[in-house]
Design a protein around this motif. Structure first.
Motif, PDB file in Angstrom:
ATOM      1  N   GLN A  17       0.823  -1.209   0.000  1.00  0.00           N
ATOM      2  CA  GLN A  17       0.000   0.000   0.000  1.00  0.00           C
ATOM      3  C   GLN A  17       0.858   1.261   0.000  1.00  0.00           C
ATOM      4  O   GLN A  17       0.504   2.268  -0.612  1.00  0.00           O
ATOM      5  CB  GLN A  17      -0.932  -0.009   1.213  1.00  0.00           C
ATOM      6  CG  GLN A  17      -1.986  -1.105   1.165  1.00  0.00           C
ATOM      7  CD  GLN A  17      -2.640  -1.373   2.506  1.00  0.00           C
ATOM      8  OE1 GLN A  17      -2.154  -0.908   3.546  1.00  0.00           O
ATOM      9  NE2 GLN A  17      -3.728  -2.126   2.506  1.00  0.00           N
ATOM     10  N   ARG A  18       1.997   1.202   0.668  1.00  0.00           N
ATOM     11  CA  ARG A  18       2.878   2.366   0.757  1.00  0.00           C
ATOM     12  C   ARG A  18       3.471   2.742  -0.600  1.00  0.00           C
ATOM     13  O   ARG A  18       3.900   3.894  -0.801  1.00  0.00           O
ATOM     14  CB  ARG A  18       3.985   2.070   1.777  1.00  0.00           C
ATOM     15  CG  ARG A  18       4.989   3.194   1.922  1.00  0.00           C
ATOM     16  CD  ARG A  18       5.780   3.109   3.210  1.00  0.00           C
ATOM     17  NE  ARG A  18       5.009   3.709   4.282  1.00  0.00           N
ATOM     18  CZ  ARG A  18       4.581   3.036   5.357  1.00  0.00           C
ATOM     19  NH1 ARG A  18       4.837   1.750   5.477  1.00  0.00           N
ATOM     20  NH2 ARG A  18       3.893   3.654   6.287  1.00  0.00           N
ATOM     21  N   ARG A  19       3.455   1.830  -1.554  1.00  0.00           N
ATOM     22  CA  ARG A  19       4.023   2.114  -2.873  1.00  0.00           C
ATOM     23  C   ARG A  19       3.269   3.233  -3.595  1.00  0.00           C
ATOM     24  O   ARG A  19       3.795   3.829  -4.536  1.00  0.00           O
ATOM     25  CB  ARG A  19       4.004   0.843  -3.731  1.00  0.00           C
ATOM     26  CG  ARG A  19       4.986  -0.230  -3.280  1.00  0.00           C
ATOM     27  CD  ARG A  19       4.969  -1.408  -4.241  1.00  0.00           C
ATOM     28  NE  ARG A  19       5.303  -0.937  -5.579  1.00  0.00           N
ATOM     29  CZ  ARG A  19       4.741  -1.417  -6.704  1.00  0.00           C
ATOM     30  NH1 ARG A  19       3.808  -2.343  -6.636  1.00  0.00           N
ATOM     31  NH2 ARG A  19       5.112  -0.956  -7.881  1.00  0.00           N
ATOM     32  N   ARG A  20       2.050   3.527  -3.174  1.00  0.00           N
ATOM     33  CA  ARG A  20       1.270   4.595  -3.795  1.00  0.00           C
ATOM     34  C   ARG A  20       1.957   5.951  -3.635  1.00  0.00           C
ATOM     35  O   ARG A  20       1.671   6.897  -4.374  1.00  0.00           O
ATOM     36  CB  ARG A  20      -0.148   4.630  -3.217  1.00  0.00           C
ATOM     37  CG  ARG A  20      -0.222   5.122  -1.786  1.00  0.00           C
ATOM     38  CD  ARG A  20      -1.558   4.867  -1.124  1.00  0.00           C
ATOM     39  NE  ARG A  20      -2.698   5.343  -1.882  1.00  0.00           N
ATOM     40  CZ  ARG A  20      -3.100   6.601  -1.896  1.00  0.00           C
ATOM     41  NH1 ARG A  20      -2.442   7.517  -1.185  1.00  0.00           N
ATOM     42  NH2 ARG A  20      -4.150   6.966  -2.599  1.00  0.00           N
ATOM     43  N   HIS A  21       2.883   6.064  -2.660  1.00  0.00           N
ATOM     44  CA  HIS A  21       3.587   7.319  -2.431  1.00  0.00           C
ATOM     45  C   HIS A  21       4.871   7.417  -3.236  1.00  0.00           C
ATOM     46  O   HIS A  21       5.662   8.341  -3.031  1.00  0.00           O
ATOM     47  CB  HIS A  21       3.895   7.481  -0.941  1.00  0.00           C
ATOM     48  CG  HIS A  21       2.660   7.602  -0.092  1.00  0.00           C
ATOM     49  ND1 HIS A  21       1.803   8.665  -0.189  1.00  0.00           N
ATOM     50  CD2 HIS A  21       2.128   6.768   0.843  1.00  0.00           C
ATOM     51  CE1 HIS A  21       0.798   8.496   0.654  1.00  0.00           C
ATOM     52  NE2 HIS A  21       0.970   7.354   1.281  1.00  0.00           N
ATOM     53  N   GLY A  22       5.064   6.488  -4.163  1.00  0.00           N
ATOM     54  CA  GLY A  22       6.235   6.559  -5.036  1.00  0.00           C
ATOM     55  C   GLY A  22       6.057   7.539  -6.184  1.00  0.00           C
ATOM     56  O   GLY A  22       6.988   7.789  -6.953  1.00  0.00           O
ATOM     57  N   VAL A  23       4.856   8.093  -6.320  1.00  0.00           N
ATOM     58  CA  VAL A  23       4.567   9.109  -7.343  1.00  0.00           C
ATOM     59  C   VAL A  23       3.811  10.257  -6.680  1.00  0.00           C
ATOM     60  O   VAL A  23       3.312  10.119  -5.562  1.00  0.00           O
ATOM     61  CB  VAL A  23       3.718   8.531  -8.498  1.00  0.00           C
ATOM     62  CG1 VAL A  23       4.464   7.398  -9.196  1.00  0.00           C
ATOM     63  CG2 VAL A  23       2.368   8.044  -7.989  1.00  0.00           C
TER      64      VAL A  23
END
Length: 213
Positions: A127-133
């Motif tokens: 879920q934290r990967r959404r903050h990669g952009v």
């Protein structure tokens, strides 16, 4: 990858600048209406996590009153959300001040919607990967149900977007966003005037890592 690295941000900047200039009369009218019908402040400000979980201030037009009970506590959202506020939300006109966030570089036109800061410690690694952009004014989740989606589906679509960023994908999302706004789809969830608070299950909590800076 080339689009994401070299072209997405410049296009966001140019489009946001044009939007701010062209839509400034409309935004002024809305600001006056908000002041008359809902009071001050006209602009709702709230910290949200952006790219790499960096906190920024999100700007929106206010849609709720500040009505409180005898103890000074804010009344429930469904009480404070007036018909005018509901109209602003259903037309997405309350989102127009986010053009300033895009202009500044806090946000993009397309990306995962910026959620609450208090959710940061609750995310698992996926879920934290959404903050990669950069977070977006609209995104894949917004054209596939918006607030009517479950949290699981929202995160799945956010990650799907992160893994498949392209110019044509962004154009498609923007086009479908226009259709969704006109149809006023997914404004509320089944049990809330906006959307339910995020509450991860036990398995999600067990995989949560440290919050980034």
């Amino acid at each position: 990858m080339v689009y994401q690295k070299y072209f997405k941000r410049p296009l966001d900047f140019i489009m946001a600048l044009i939007g701010l200039v062209v839509l400034s009369p409309l935004m002024l009218i809305i600001a006056v209406l908000v002041r008359v019908k809902l009071g001050t402040p006209v602009i709702f400000k709230q910290p949200r996590p952006g790219l790499n979980e960096k906190i920024f201030t999100l700007y929106k037009f206010r849609t709720m009153t500040d009505e409180r009970d005898e103890n000074g506590e804010l009344l429930p959202d469904e009480v404070r959300l007036t018909p005018f506020g509901k109209w602003l939300r259903s037309t997405s006109l309350d989102e127009l001040p986010e053009l300033w966030n895009i202009f500044k570089g806090d946000m993009s036109f397309v990306g995962p919607r910026p959620l609450l800061v208090e959710y940061l410690p609750l995310y698992n690694g996926q879920q934290r990967r959404r903050h990669g952009v950069r977070p977006g004014l609209t995104g894949l989740a917004q054209i596939n149900g918006r607030n009517a989606l479950s949290w699981e589906d929202k995160f799945r679509l956010d990650i799907q977007y992160v893994d498949n960023i392209s110019f044509f994908h962004d154009l498609l999302i923007l086009g479908k966003t226009g259709v969704a706004v006109l149809r006023r789809e997914g404004i509320s969830s089944d049990s809330c005037v906006t959307m339910e608070a995020f509450e991860p299950d036990r398995d999600s909590r067990s995989t949560v890592g440290q919050v980034g800076n």
